[in-house]
Design a protein around this motif. Sequence first.
Motif, short mmCIF file in Angstrom:
data_model
loop_
_atom_site.label_atom_id
_atom_site.label_comp_id
_atom_site.label_asym_id
_atom_site.label_seq_id
_atom_site.Cartn_x
_atom_site.Cartn_y
_atom_site.Cartn_z
N MET A 1 0.85 -1.16 0.00
CA MET A 1 0.00 0.00 0.00
C MET A 1 0.90 1.24 0.00
O MET A 1 1.83 1.34 0.77
N ARG A 2 0.63 2.16 -0.85
CA ARG A 2 1.39 3.41 -0.93
C ARG A 2 0.50 4.55 -0.47
O ARG A 2 -0.70 4.53 -0.70
N PHE A 3 1.10 5.51 0.17
CA PHE A 3 0.32 6.66 0.58
C PHE A 3 1.10 7.94 0.36
O PHE A 3 2.32 7.96 0.44
N ASN A 4 0.37 8.98 0.05
CA ASN A 4 0.92 10.32 -0.10
C ASN A 4 0.03 11.26 0.70
O ASN A 4 -1.18 11.24 0.56
N GLU B 1 5.34 10.86 2.20
CA GLU B 1 5.14 9.82 1.20
C GLU B 1 5.74 8.55 1.75
O GLU B 1 6.78 8.56 2.40
N GLY B 2 5.09 7.46 1.53
CA GLY B 2 5.61 6.20 2.05
C GLY B 2 4.86 5.03 1.50
O GLY B 2 3.97 5.16 0.65
N SER B 3 5.24 3.88 1.98
CA SER B 3 4.56 2.66 1.57
C SER B 3 4.53 1.70 2.74
O SER B 3 5.35 1.76 3.64
N GLU B 4 3.56 0.85 2.69
CA GLU B 4 3.40 -0.17 3.70
C GLU B 4 3.17 -1.49 2.98
O GLU B 4 2.34 -1.57 2.09
N SER B 5 3.95 -2.46 3.32
CA SER B 5 3.79 -3.75 2.65
C SER B 5 3.98 -4.88 3.64
O SER B 5 4.60 -4.72 4.68
#
Length: 106
Positions: free
Chosen positions: A1-4, A56-60
């Motif tokens: 999942m990516r988020f900004n 900005e980041g991502s969660e995996s």
Amino acid sequence: MRFNVYEQDHAAAESTSFDQGHQVSYTDPSGAHYEESDFTSYDHSSAEQDHVFAAEGSESSHQAELSTLDSLREQLDSAFTSLTEGHIGGGGNPEAGSAGLGVASN
């Protein structure tokens, strides 16, 4: 999942005051008096605030690590099961059923 995430706030305030005046005074025939006044007044106030936040980041999920942990858990369970099955109920020998435990443990 990516988020900004981007957020921006701005606030401003201003106050202006302007005053202007003129005065004339005149005294007549016997004592000739003359007076004149001018004035100008100016006030100014200002306030400003800005706020900017960006992330900005991502969660995996790392399934490889989870499957490795599950595999290790299954190996330990099967090793424990095979050890306990091999030593419990060893035929007609009463000592074989103790799984290597002393008399006080039975």
